[in-house]
Scaffold this motif. Structure first.
Motif, PDB file in Angstrom:
ATOM      1  N   TRP A  59      47.785  32.798   6.245  1.00 32.24           N
ATOM      2  CA  TRP A  59      48.493  33.786   5.415  1.00 32.24           C
ATOM      3  C   TRP A  59      47.617  35.028   5.366  1.00 32.24           C
ATOM      4  O   TRP A  59      46.467  34.976   4.943  1.00 32.24           O
ATOM      5  CB  TRP A  59      48.722  33.256   4.002  1.00 32.24           C
ATOM      6  CG  TRP A  59      49.446  34.227   3.137  1.00 32.24           C
ATOM      7  CD1 TRP A  59      50.780  34.437   3.074  1.00 32.24           C
ATOM      8  CD2 TRP A  59      48.859  35.140   2.215  1.00 32.24           C
ATOM      9  NE1 TRP A  59      51.078  35.417   2.187  1.00 32.24           N
ATOM     10  CE2 TRP A  59      49.908  35.881   1.640  1.00 32.24           C
ATOM     11  CE3 TRP A  59      47.556  35.439   1.828  1.00 32.24           C
ATOM     12  CZ2 TRP A  59      49.710  36.869   0.694  1.00 32.24           C
ATOM     13  CZ3 TRP A  59      47.362  36.426   0.888  1.00 32.24           C
ATOM     14  CH2 TRP A  59      48.418  37.125   0.335  1.00 32.24           C
TER      15      TRP A  59
ATOM     16  N   ASP B 232      47.144  39.251   4.391  1.00 29.64           N
ATOM     17  CA  ASP B 232      47.646  40.406   3.650  1.00 29.64           C
ATOM     18  C   ASP B 232      48.183  41.467   4.612  1.00 29.64           C
ATOM     19  O   ASP B 232      47.612  41.722   5.665  1.00 29.64           O
ATOM     20  CB  ASP B 232      46.513  41.049   2.825  1.00 29.64           C
ATOM     21  CG  ASP B 232      46.054  40.127   1.721  1.00 29.64           C
ATOM     22  OD1 ASP B 232      46.773  39.152   1.461  1.00 29.64           O
ATOM     23  OD2 ASP B 232      44.989  40.395   1.148  1.00 29.64           O
TER      24      ASP B 232
ATOM     25  N   GLY C 219      59.179  42.715  -6.617  1.00 35.35           N
ATOM     26  CA  GLY C 219      60.148  42.077  -5.734  1.00 35.35           C
ATOM     27  C   GLY C 219      61.325  41.473  -6.451  1.00 35.35           C
ATOM     28  O   GLY C 219      62.283  41.024  -5.821  1.00 35.35           O
TER      29      GLY C 219
ATOM     30  N   ALA D 273      55.300  44.593  -0.670  1.00 34.62           N
ATOM     31  CA  ALA D 273      54.997  43.407   0.128  1.00 34.62           C
ATOM     32  C   ALA D 273      54.077  42.479  -0.669  1.00 34.62           C
ATOM     33  O   ALA D 273      53.421  42.903  -1.635  1.00 34.62           O
ATOM     34  CB  ALA D 273      54.328  43.836   1.425  1.00 34.62           C
ATOM     35  N   PRO D 274      54.000  41.191  -0.276  1.00 32.62           N
ATOM     36  CA  PRO D 274      53.182  40.228  -1.025  1.00 32.62           C
ATOM     37  C   PRO D 274      51.736  40.650  -1.215  1.00 32.62           C
ATOM     38  O   PRO D 274      51.122  40.340  -2.241  1.00 32.62           O
ATOM     39  CB  PRO D 274      53.281  38.952  -0.183  1.00 32.62           C
ATOM     40  CG  PRO D 274      54.579  39.072   0.519  1.00 32.62           C
ATOM     41  CD  PRO D 274      54.753  40.532   0.797  1.00 32.62           C
ATOM     42  N   GLY D 275      51.162  41.375  -0.286  1.00 32.80           N
ATOM     43  CA  GLY D 275      49.752  41.737  -0.398  1.00 32.80           C
ATOM     44  C   GLY D 275      49.484  42.982  -1.206  1.00 32.80           C
ATOM     45  O   GLY D 275      48.329  43.410  -1.313  1.00 32.80           O
TER      46      GLY D 275
ATOM     47  N   THR E  18      50.025  43.522  -4.523  1.00 31.27           N
ATOM     48  CA  THR E  18      49.521  43.322  -5.885  1.00 31.27           C
ATOM     49  C   THR E  18      48.499  42.186  -5.852  1.00 31.27           C
ATOM     50  O   THR E  18      48.668  41.200  -5.114  1.00 31.27           O
ATOM     51  CB  THR E  18      50.639  42.958  -6.894  1.00 31.27           C
ATOM     52  OG1 THR E  18      51.035  41.597  -6.713  1.00 31.27           O
ATOM     53  CG2 THR E  18      51.845  43.878  -6.738  1.00 31.27           C
TER      54      THR E  18
ATOM     55  N   MET F 127      49.996  38.762  -6.758  1.00 31.73           N
ATOM     56  CA  MET F 127      50.696  38.054  -5.682  1.00 31.73           C
ATOM     57  C   MET F 127      49.700  37.458  -4.691  1.00 31.73           C
ATOM     58  O   MET F 127      49.887  36.341  -4.197  1.00 31.73           O
ATOM     59  CB  MET F 127      51.674  39.002  -4.983  1.00 31.73           C
ATOM     60  CG  MET F 127      52.796  39.489  -5.891  1.00 31.73           C
ATOM     61  SD  MET F 127      53.860  40.711  -5.100  1.00 31.73           S
ATOM     62  CE  MET F 127      54.824  39.675  -4.024  1.00 31.73           C
ATOM     63  N   ARG F 128      48.626  38.179  -4.397  1.00 33.09           N
ATOM     64  CA  ARG F 128      47.610  37.631  -3.502  1.00 33.09           C
ATOM     65  C   ARG F 128      46.965  36.381  -4.116  1.00 33.09           C
ATOM     66  O   ARG F 128      46.743  35.373  -3.448  1.00 33.09           O
ATOM     67  CB  ARG F 128      46.539  38.682  -3.193  1.00 33.09           C
ATOM     68  CG  ARG F 128      47.034  39.843  -2.349  1.00 33.09           C
ATOM     69  CD  ARG F 128      45.863  40.630  -1.759  1.00 33.09           C
ATOM     70  NE  ARG F 128      44.993  41.183  -2.775  1.00 33.09           N
ATOM     71  CZ  ARG F 128      45.164  42.390  -3.348  1.00 33.09           C
ATOM     72  NH1 ARG F 128      46.202  43.137  -3.011  1.00 33.09           N
ATOM     73  NH2 ARG F 128      44.318  42.829  -4.246  1.00 33.09           N
TER      74      ARG F 128
ATOM     75  N   ARG G 134      48.240  34.261  -6.247  1.00 31.65           N
ATOM     76  CA  ARG G 134      49.134  33.101  -6.226  1.00 31.65           C
ATOM     77  C   ARG G 134      49.392  32.608  -4.808  1.00 31.65           C
ATOM     78  O   ARG G 134      49.590  31.403  -4.598  1.00 31.65           O
ATOM     79  CB  ARG G 134      50.436  33.457  -6.943  1.00 31.65           C
ATOM     80  CG  ARG G 134      50.233  33.572  -8.457  1.00 31.65           C
ATOM     81  CD  ARG G 134      51.422  34.090  -9.191  1.00 31.65           C
ATOM     82  NE  ARG G 134      51.193  34.066 -10.644  1.00 31.65           N
ATOM     83  CZ  ARG G 134      51.951  34.703 -11.536  1.00 31.65           C
ATOM     84  NH1 ARG G 134      52.985  35.443 -11.112  1.00 31.65           N
ATOM     85  NH2 ARG G 134      51.670  34.634 -12.807  1.00 31.65           N
ATOM     86  N   ASN G 135      49.376  33.487  -3.845  1.00 32.68           N
ATOM     87  CA  ASN G 135      49.525  33.043  -2.466  1.00 32.68           C
ATOM     88  C   ASN G 135      48.334  32.204  -2.017  1.00 32.68           C
ATOM     89  O   ASN G 135      48.488  31.211  -1.301  1.00 32.68           O
ATOM     90  CB  ASN G 135      49.711  34.240  -1.533  1.00 32.68           C
ATOM     91  CG  ASN G 135      51.176  34.650  -1.438  1.00 32.68           C
ATOM     92  OD1 ASN G 135      51.995  33.941  -0.862  1.00 32.68           O
ATOM     93  ND2 ASN G 135      51.503  35.790  -2.006  1.00 32.68           N
TER      94      ASN G 135
ATOM     95  N   SER H 192      48.670  28.784  -3.186  1.00 30.95           N
ATOM     96  CA  SER H 192      49.556  27.997  -2.329  1.00 30.95           C
ATOM     97  C   SER H 192      48.796  27.469  -1.112  1.00 30.95           C
ATOM     98  O   SER H 192      48.982  26.329  -0.681  1.00 30.95           O
ATOM     99  CB  SER H 192      50.753  28.844  -1.878  1.00 30.95           C
ATOM    100  OG  SER H 192      51.524  29.252  -2.993  1.00 30.95           O
TER     101      SER H 192
END
Length: 559
Positions: free
Chosen positions: A11, A13, A54, A111-113, A115, A118-119, A121-122, A125
C-alpha cells in the motif's frame, strides 16, 4: 517498504499537492508547506470535512461543528457562505475544486494518502493482514509506521466544542489502543528491554490504564528486573485504590503471581494463578485510648520503608495486661492499606496457659494463608522457612507475631522481603531480635492517669465516671493503670449496676495489693467479692465472661 510488508500486500501513498494533518495541531499543507486556512470557523469547517474525507457531511452536522448551541439565524445559509469562502481560499492554492456538494451536504474529495488519519488507518489494515499471516516483524513495522503519523494531541487548535468533546477522545483512544497493540507485538518478539522506557513514560501519563501497566510489568520481569516489576504493580494498585477504590483486574493480579513465583521470560499463559491476599487482623480493640507517643514511634517504621535496605521489625514488650496486643492491633489496622499484599497475624501463645505454638505449626498456617496447598508444604522446618521467604519476597505484607515466648520462636517467621514489616509482642525484651535482626524495641509503660480515666469513661460512660470520681481514682490505682485490669474491673462494675464502682473498688482492696504482676489465668480471682447469687466459677460468671472477652480481644487467634 520492508520485505515483510510486501508479502501481505503493498500500500503506497499517492503523491499529492495538498495534505491535511489532523493527528496533532490541525494543518493544511500545499506542496509540503503549511498554509493558513482562515478564521476559526473556517478551520472548524475544514477540519470536520477532513475527518470525513471522501464521504458527505450533512449541513446539519456542520452547523453543530461550527456553532454548537449558539447558531446563527439562518444556519444553512451561513454554512453555504463559509463553504464558498473556503473554496475561494483553496482555489487560490490548488487547481482542483476539492470541496463538492453532495446531496444535503458537502464532501472533501482527497486520495487516501492526503490525510494523516487515513494513512494511519490504512497502515493498521496492513498490520491486520500481517497478523493474519503470523508475520510479527511485518506487523510491528506496520504499527510503527501507523503511529509515526501522530505528532501530538489530535485536532489541536480547532475551535469546535463538538469535535473536541466527541471526536478527539475517540482519536486518543484509537492511538492508545494502537500503542498497546504494538507493545503486545514487541513483547511477543522478545523486545522487552527496548520498550520499557516508552512504557514508563506512558504509564506516568495514563496512571489508571491497566493494559499499559500490565505490559510494563511484563517487560520489566522478562528483562530480569523483578523488583522493578513488583514496584510497578504496587504503583498501579495504589493508583486504582486511591482514585477509583478498585483493586487491579485479573490480568494484573495474575501477572503479580507470575512475577512472584515464575521465572524471567515466562509468559502469562504459564502463570500459576492468583495469589491470595490474607487479611488476618483481628477486630479493633473496643475503647482503645492513649498511646499517642507509642503510635508515633510505630509510624516511623513506615518512613522510607519501600527504599529500606532491610526489613523493618519492632518488638513491643511489657508486663502482662499492659496492652501490647491492643496497641499492635490498633496500629496495624490504621496502616493496613499501606500493605496491599495482605496482613498476617499469629498468636504464638508464648505466655499464659497452654503450650506455646511451635515455629513449624505457625509456618504451616502462614504458608496455607499465602496459597500453598497442604500437600505442597515441606516436612522440614528449614524448608518451610525457605518456601515462606520465597513467597514473601517482593510482597508488601504486615506480619504481627503476638505473644512470642523467645527470639528463637519468632525468628523463623521473619520474612526476608524488604517491603514487609513485622511487629512482635512479648513479655520479654527479645534482645536477640534487637541485636541480630536490628529490631527496634518499644517498651510499654502503664497508661497515664489521664489515659486510664479515659478508658474507664469509654467503658462506663463519661457522666458516671465523673460523678463517682473517687471510686474511679481508687480503681485506677489498684489496677496499676494496666489496660486489661481496668477493662475487667469496668466489666465487673457494669454488671453490678448503680453501686458497681464502689463495690468494685472494695473487691479490689480485698486482693493482696495492686495488680502489678498478674497472669491471665488469674483473671477470675481478682475480684473475690461476688454479688449475691453469683457464681464465680460458673459459665455465666460476670468475672469469667469479662476475662474471656478481654483475653479474646487482647490475644486474638490467627485464622
Amino acid at each position: 517498504m520492508p520485505d515483510g510488508l510486501s508479502r501481505v500486500g503493498r500500500w503506497v501513498d499517492r503523491e499529492a499537492d495538498v495534505e491535511f494533518a489532523l493527528l496533532g495541531p490541525f494543518e493544511m499543507r500545499v506542496g509540503g508547506r503549511n498554509v493558513p486556512v482562515g478564521g476559526p470557523k473556517q478551520r472548524a469547517l475544514l477540519a470536520a470535512l477532513s475527518l470525513q474525507a471522501g464521504r458527505p457531511m450533512p449541513v446539519e452536522e456542520l452547523v453543530d461543528v461550527i456553532w454548537g448551541h449558539e447558531q446563527p439565524a439562518n444556519p444553512r445559509r451561513a454554512v453555504q457562505l463559509y463553504v464558498s469562502r473556503l473554496r475561494e481560499t483553496l482555489n487560490s492554492l490548488i487547481s482542483d475544486d476539492i470541496i463538492t456538494t453532495c446531496g444535503d451536504g458537502y464532501c472533501l474529495r482527497v486520495a487516501p494518502g492526503q490525510t494523516d488519519l487515513m494513512r494511519f488507518r490504512n497502515w493498521l489494515s496492513v498490520a491486520a493482514r500481517a497478523a493474519d499471516e503470523g508475520d510479527l516483524d511485518a506487523e510491528a513495522e506496520a504499527l510503527a509506521t501507523a503511529l509515526a503519523q501522530w505528532r501530538r494531541d489530535p485536532l489541536a487548535g480547532v475551535p469546535s466544542d463538538k469535535l473536541q468533546r466527541e471526536i478527539v477522545p475517540q482519536l486518543r483512544e484509537e492511538h492508545l489502543w494502537t500503542l498497546e497493540r504494538r507493545f503486545d507485538v514487541e513483547l511477543r518478539r522478545r523486545k522487552h528491554g527496548e520498550i520499557v522506557g516508552e512504557l514508563i513514560a506512558l504509564t506516568a501519563q495514563h496512571p489508571l490504564r491497566e493494559k499499559l501497566w500490565a505490559q510494563l510489568v511484563t517487560a520489566l520481569h522478562a528483562s530480569g528486573r523483578r523488583g522493578d516489576a513488583l514496584d510497578a504493580y504496587h504503583t498501579v494498585r495504589r493508583n486504582l485504590t486511591d482514585e477509583l477504590g478498585l483493586d487491579p483486574g485479573e490480568e494484573l493480579q495474575a501477572l503479580q503471581a507470575l512475577v512472584l513465583t515464575g521465572r524471567p521470560g515466562a509468559t502469562l499463559g504459564t502463570s500459576p494463578g492468583f495469589l491470595p491476599v490474607p487479611r488476618q487482623l483481628p477486630p479493633g480493640a473496643f475503647a482503645f485510648v492513649g498511646r499517642s507517643k507509642e503510635l508515633s514511634f510505630l509510624d516511623t517504621l513506615l518512613e522510607d520503608q519501600h527504599h529500606a535496605s532491610a526489613m523493618r521489625i519492632s518488638v513491643i514488650s511489657g508486663t502482662a495486661g499492659i496492652g501490647k496486643t491492643a496497641l499492635a492491633g490498633h496500629w496495624a489496622r490504621r496502616v493496613a492499606d499501606q500493605f496491599p499484599d495482605g496482613q498476617l497475624w499469629m498468636d504464638l501463645h508464648g505466655h499464659g496457659p497452654g503450650k506455646s505454638l511451635s515455629s513449624g505449626r505457625a509456618l504451616k498456617r502462614f504458608l496455607r494463608a499465602l496459597g500453598t496447598p497442604v500437600e505442597e508444604i515441606p516436612m522440614e522446618v528449614d524448608e518451610q522457612v525457605d518456601l515462606y521467604r520465597s513467597l514473601m519476597d517482593g510482597r508488601r505484607i504486615l506480619v504481627v507475631l503476638d505473644n512470642a515466648e523467645s527470639a528463637a520462636q519468632a525468628r523463623p517467621l521473619l520474612p526476608g522481603a524488604t517491603g514487609s514489616l513485622v511487629l512482635v509482642t512479648s513479655r520479654t525484651h527479645l534482645s536477640g531480635l534487637v541485636a541480630a535482626e536490628g529490631a527496634r524495641p518499644l517498651v510499654l509503660d502503664p497508661l497515664s492517669p489521664g489515659e486510664a480515666r479515659s478508658l474507664l469513661a469509654a467503658r462506663l460512660g463519661a457522666d458516671r465516671a465523673a460523678t463517682e470520681s473517687a471510686a474511679v481514682e481508687e480503681i485506677i490505682d489498684l489496677c496499676a493503670r494496666l489496660p486489661l485490669a481496668l477493662t475487667v474491673a469496668a466489666a465487673h462494675a457494669a454488671s453490678l449496676g448503680a453501686a458497681g464502682l464502689d463495690s468494685t473498688a472494695t473487691a479490689l482492696r480485698a486482693t493482696r495489693g495492686p495488680l502489678k504482676d498478674f497472669a491471665v489465668s488469674d483473671l477470675t480471682s481478682w475480684l473475690p467479692t461476688v454479688p449475691v447469687g453469683s457464681d464465680v466459677s460458673g459459665p455465666h460468671s460476670p468475672y469469667l465472661e469479662a476475662a474471656q472477652l478481654s483475653s479474646a480481644s487482647h490475644s486474638p487467634r490467627s485464622t
